[in-house]
Write a protein that holds these residues in place. Structure first.
Motif, short mmCIF file in Angstrom:
data_model
loop_
_atom_site.label_atom_id
_atom_site.label_comp_id
_atom_site.label_asym_id
_atom_site.label_seq_id
_atom_site.Cartn_x
_atom_site.Cartn_y
_atom_site.Cartn_z
N GLU A 186 0.84 -1.20 0.00
CA GLU A 186 0.00 0.00 0.00
C GLU A 186 0.87 1.25 0.00
O GLU A 186 0.57 2.24 -0.67
CB GLU A 186 -0.92 -0.02 1.23
CG GLU A 186 -1.88 1.16 1.28
CD GLU A 186 -2.74 1.13 2.53
OE1 GLU A 186 -3.56 2.07 2.70
OE2 GLU A 186 -2.60 0.19 3.35
N LEU A 187 1.97 1.19 0.76
CA LEU A 187 2.93 2.28 0.78
C LEU A 187 4.14 1.83 -0.03
O LEU A 187 5.02 1.14 0.46
CB LEU A 187 3.34 2.59 2.23
CG LEU A 187 4.31 3.76 2.44
CD1 LEU A 187 3.68 5.06 1.98
CD2 LEU A 187 4.71 3.86 3.92
N SER A 188 4.19 2.21 -1.30
CA SER A 188 5.24 1.74 -2.21
C SER A 188 6.10 2.92 -2.66
O SER A 188 5.79 4.09 -2.40
CB SER A 188 4.61 1.06 -3.42
OG SER A 188 3.72 1.95 -4.09
N ASP A 189 7.18 2.60 -3.36
CA ASP A 189 8.05 3.65 -3.91
C ASP A 189 7.24 4.56 -4.82
O ASP A 189 6.37 4.10 -5.58
CB ASP A 189 9.20 3.03 -4.70
CG ASP A 189 10.18 2.28 -3.79
OD1 ASP A 189 9.98 2.32 -2.57
OD2 ASP A 189 11.13 1.66 -4.32
N TYR A 190 7.53 5.86 -4.72
CA TYR A 190 6.89 6.95 -5.47
C TYR A 190 5.53 7.33 -4.91
O TYR A 190 4.85 8.21 -5.47
CB TYR A 190 6.75 6.62 -6.97
CG TYR A 190 8.08 6.34 -7.65
CD1 TYR A 190 9.16 7.21 -7.48
CD2 TYR A 190 8.25 5.22 -8.46
CE1 TYR A 190 10.39 6.95 -8.09
CE2 TYR A 190 9.47 4.96 -9.08
CZ TYR A 190 10.54 5.83 -8.88
OH TYR A 190 11.74 5.58 -9.49
N SER A 191 5.08 6.68 -3.80
CA SER A 191 3.81 7.09 -3.20
C SER A 191 3.90 8.53 -2.69
O SER A 191 4.94 8.96 -2.15
CB SER A 191 3.45 6.17 -2.03
OG SER A 191 3.19 4.86 -2.46
N VAL A 192 2.82 9.27 -2.83
CA VAL A 192 2.73 10.61 -2.26
C VAL A 192 1.88 10.50 -1.00
O VAL A 192 0.76 9.98 -1.03
CB VAL A 192 2.10 11.60 -3.25
CG1 VAL A 192 1.91 12.97 -2.60
CG2 VAL A 192 2.98 11.75 -4.49
N VAL A 193 2.43 10.97 0.12
CA VAL A 193 1.75 10.80 1.41
C VAL A 193 1.70 12.11 2.17
O VAL A 193 2.54 12.99 1.98
CB VAL A 193 2.46 9.73 2.27
CG1 VAL A 193 2.49 8.39 1.56
CG2 VAL A 193 3.88 10.17 2.64
N GLN A 194 0.72 12.20 3.03
CA GLN A 194 0.67 13.29 4.00
C GLN A 194 1.06 12.72 5.35
O GLN A 194 0.46 11.76 5.82
CB GLN A 194 -0.73 13.88 4.08
CG GLN A 194 -0.89 14.96 5.17
CD GLN A 194 -2.28 15.54 5.19
OE1 GLN A 194 -2.65 16.32 4.31
NE2 GLN A 194 -3.07 15.17 6.19
N ILE A 195 2.10 13.26 5.97
CA ILE A 195 2.57 12.77 7.26
C ILE A 195 1.77 13.47 8.34
O ILE A 195 2.01 14.64 8.66
CB ILE A 195 4.08 13.01 7.41
CG1 ILE A 195 4.84 12.31 6.28
CG2 ILE A 195 4.58 12.50 8.76
CD1 ILE A 195 6.34 12.54 6.29
N ASP A 196 0.80 12.75 8.89
CA ASP A 196 -0.12 13.35 9.85
C ASP A 196 0.49 13.54 11.23
O ASP A 196 0.19 14.51 11.92
CB ASP A 196 -1.38 12.49 9.96
CG ASP A 196 -2.11 12.37 8.64
OD1 ASP A 196 -2.26 13.40 7.96
OD2 ASP A 196 -2.52 11.25 8.29
N ARG A 197 1.34 12.58 11.65
CA ARG A 197 1.98 12.70 12.97
C ARG A 197 3.40 12.18 12.88
O ARG A 197 3.67 11.17 12.23
CB ARG A 197 1.22 11.89 14.03
CG ARG A 197 -0.13 12.46 14.44
CD ARG A 197 -0.67 11.78 15.70
NE ARG A 197 -0.79 10.35 15.52
CZ ARG A 197 -0.30 9.46 16.38
NH1 ARG A 197 0.37 9.86 17.44
NH2 ARG A 197 -0.46 8.16 16.16
#
Length: 603
Positions: free
Chosen positions: A69-80
């Motif tokens: 689900e969390l793979s290379d090139y993923s765009v994420v928002q770091i909530d904490r």
């Protein structure tokens, strides 16, 4: 599709500031330690302007990475997130970002490329990372806030110079390679004081489980520190703790998701947190619905919550191995899944429990056992037991039970089916026994194993014992033709020989050091203790040859395994309860059944 990253956020974070919910891209990941539930991963992250490889993923997020689900090139928002300063040999200190919670904005397969041209954020590019947080302009929607892990307020008895020199550390960042650190943690559970006595001395200890936002860890206090801190430390309170030693955790005796555990020392400092401790979480549960417990493997440690439908009276029984009086109480729990299960309480928990008001009961880390085809849960010394806890799940159960749930028909998975499966006659391999953490509870665990005696220790395999039939205590040679038994407080003109055999047993999956007492050792050696003593006194060659002849013989062993403490260190002691020559007809029949169950093929 275009994705907007929070450019410049990494530089702010890695110089001590806090950027509110930055959007970043994951460029890579690397496993750095641990296995299974205790794996740790390091991420290479980018904010479009800089990239940084010292981002640690909290263990509770591992599944996102392992499942893809969390793979290379993923765009994420770091909530904490939290940051921590770690010592870097020869380079001073290095700041690490520990990611506690993320929202995946776009999966890597959808993005498919690196965004922007990020440059590596080096240590030299942030010279003020330790001395002064950088205050660089950021977008209005992401203002800089004070760092999440605030400096601790010095309290009486805590070294203020230590606190003023660095931030409190998240538990997830601790390792044996750090010296100065302070954690701010809540006590989830505290064991009773346990004592031991053996030939090397005697002592006492207690352990406790700690947690903060980043993770959890076990801490143990021995001897003087046990006396010093036991009454002071209270469950559910928050403390600043520093100056403990860290070592690799023994996974046979703890289910906490941490590769390390702490030990108190003479220099350990513990001070109660007097300020607002609401930011430190309470116990983290992973509740399993009762009706699903029937599908779990025996010896699994589970979290369960249910309403006490009924509670049996306290029962007293005597431990076969130690003769110690034990007290237990069986409590039947039900929940809205339509399942019911027995939870066994021991000692003080059993005596103090009151089920008359049908309380909601939660247990973290209860062991699943199986006997006669039924499954039940048993509390260990490390199990965290709570009555009517202030949890959403508890309030929901209370409402369900009081509004018709009490009359709901349930399936009791602890009801006896009459078909034997598991229990003390279960056949296991050494690797399976280790995987189930057998021996880690207060009581010993039993299992059968088909193994080979690969080595025997002929030295100290024989001792002179009290001649009285009911006493087997070792006697002291008075060098005057008499032998003194301290237990009987008498001297005798004679003695009897007894065996205490140490050996190694192996199977295809591993090996184990074992101990066999007199009768069991006699069956393994094929000689009585008196015959062995005769050879030892008059024919040493025959004595030594006997131990050679027994090597590589195959037996069906019944083992009892239990954790014991030697020199402040927990070790697993495996005792042979019986050793029988192999019955090949029966063994082949058992093997055929195993092949059928695994493959579904008729043999």
């Amino acid at each position: 599709m275009t994705y907007k990253l929070s450019e410049g956020s990494l530089e702010v974070i890695m110089t001590g500031g806090h950027y509110d919910k930055p959007v970043m891209q994951v460029l890579g990941s690397k496993k750095i330690q641990g296995s299974g539930a205790n794996e740790r991963f390091r991420l290479l992250v980018s904010d479009g302007k800089h990239s940084h490889s010292f981002a640690m993923l909290a263990t509770q997020l591992n599944d996102k990475l392992i499942t893809g689900e969390l793979s290379d090139y993923s765009v994420v928002q770091i909530d904490r997130f939290v940051t921590s300063l770690l010592k870097d040999t020869g380079k001073g200190e290095k700041r690490v970002m520990i990611i506690l919670d993320v929202t995946i904005i776009a999966p890597g397969g959808e993005v498919g490329r690196k965004l922007g041209s990020p440059q590596t954020l080096s240590e030299s590019s942030t010279p003020s990372a330790i001395s002064k947080p950088a205050m660089q302009p950021v977008p209005k929607q992401s203002p800089i806030k004070p760092q999440m892990m605030q400096r601790a307020t010095p309290a009486p008895g805590l070294d203020s110079s230590l606190l003023s020199s660095q931030m409190t550390h998240p538990i997830a960042s601790l390792s044996p390679y750090q010296n100065k650190w302070v954690i701010k943690a809540r006590v989830m559970n505290k064991s009773a004081i346990r004592t031991w006595s053996n030939a090397r001395g005697e002592g006492k200890l207690f352990s406790m489980d700690l947690c903060d936002e980043s993770g959890e860890i076990r801490a143990t206090a021995f001897k003087n520190e046990c006396d010093k801190f036991y009454d002071m430390i209270q469950v559910d309170k928050v403390y600043y703790i520093s100056r403990c030693t860290l070592k690799t955790a023994n996974k046979q005796f703890t289910s906490l998701k941490n590769d390390y555990e702490m030990s108190f020392t003479n220099d350990t400092v513990v001070v109660e947190c007097q300020e607002d401790s609401g930011s430190v979480p309470t116990i983290k549960y992973d509740f399993v619905p009762i009706n699903e417990i029937a599908t779990k493997n025996p010896d699994t440690l589970l979290d369960v919550i249910g309403v006490c439908k009924s509670a049996a009276d306290v029962q007293e029984l005597t431990a076969r191995s130690t003769g110690k009086l034990l007290k237990k109480r069986e409590v039947t729990l039900v929940d809205s899944s339509g399942g019911a299960i027995i939870l066994t309480l021991w000692g003080n928990d059993a005596e103090k429990f009151d089920g008359s008001s049908n309380p909601v009961v939660s247990a973290k880390g209860a062991r699943l056992t199986e006997f006669n085809g039924s499954k039940s849960l048993s509390c260990l010394s490390s199990t965290m037991l709570r009555l009517n806890p202030d949890l959403p799940e508890a309030h929901k159960l209370r409402g369900w039970y009081d509004n018709g749930g009490a009359n709901m028909e349930v399936v009791n998975i602890s009801a006896r089916s009459g078909v034997y499966s598991g229990g003390s006659n279960e056949w296991l391999t050494f690797s399976e026994a280790e995987a189930r953490q057998l021996g880690s509870g207060d009581k010993g665990d039993f299992y059968n194993l088909l193994g080979v005696l690969t080595f025997t220790f002929s030295e100290n395999a024989l001792y002179k014992a009290c001649p009285q039939e009911q006493c087997n205590k070792k006697v002291v040679d008075q060098d005057n033709g008499s032998y003194r038994c301290e237990k009987c407080n008498r001297e005798y003109p004679n003695f009897k020989h007894r065996l205490l055999l140490g050996a190694n047993v192996s199977d295809p999956t591993g090996d184990q050091r074992i101990t066999a007492f007199n009768e069991t050792a006699e069956s393994m050696l094929g000689k009585s203790a008196a015959e062995v003593g005769q050879m030892f006194d008059y024919d040493k060659n025959a004595y030594n040859q006997m131990f050679e002849d027994v090597k590589f013989k195959t037996f069906i062993f019944k083992f009892r395994t239990k954790m014991e403490t030697y020199n402040d260190e927990a070790r697993l002691k495996t005792t042979v309860m019986s050793a029988q020559p192999i019955d090949y007809k029966e063994a082949n029949s058992r093997l055929i059944k195993s092949i059928k169950s695994i493959t579904g093929v008729e043999v």
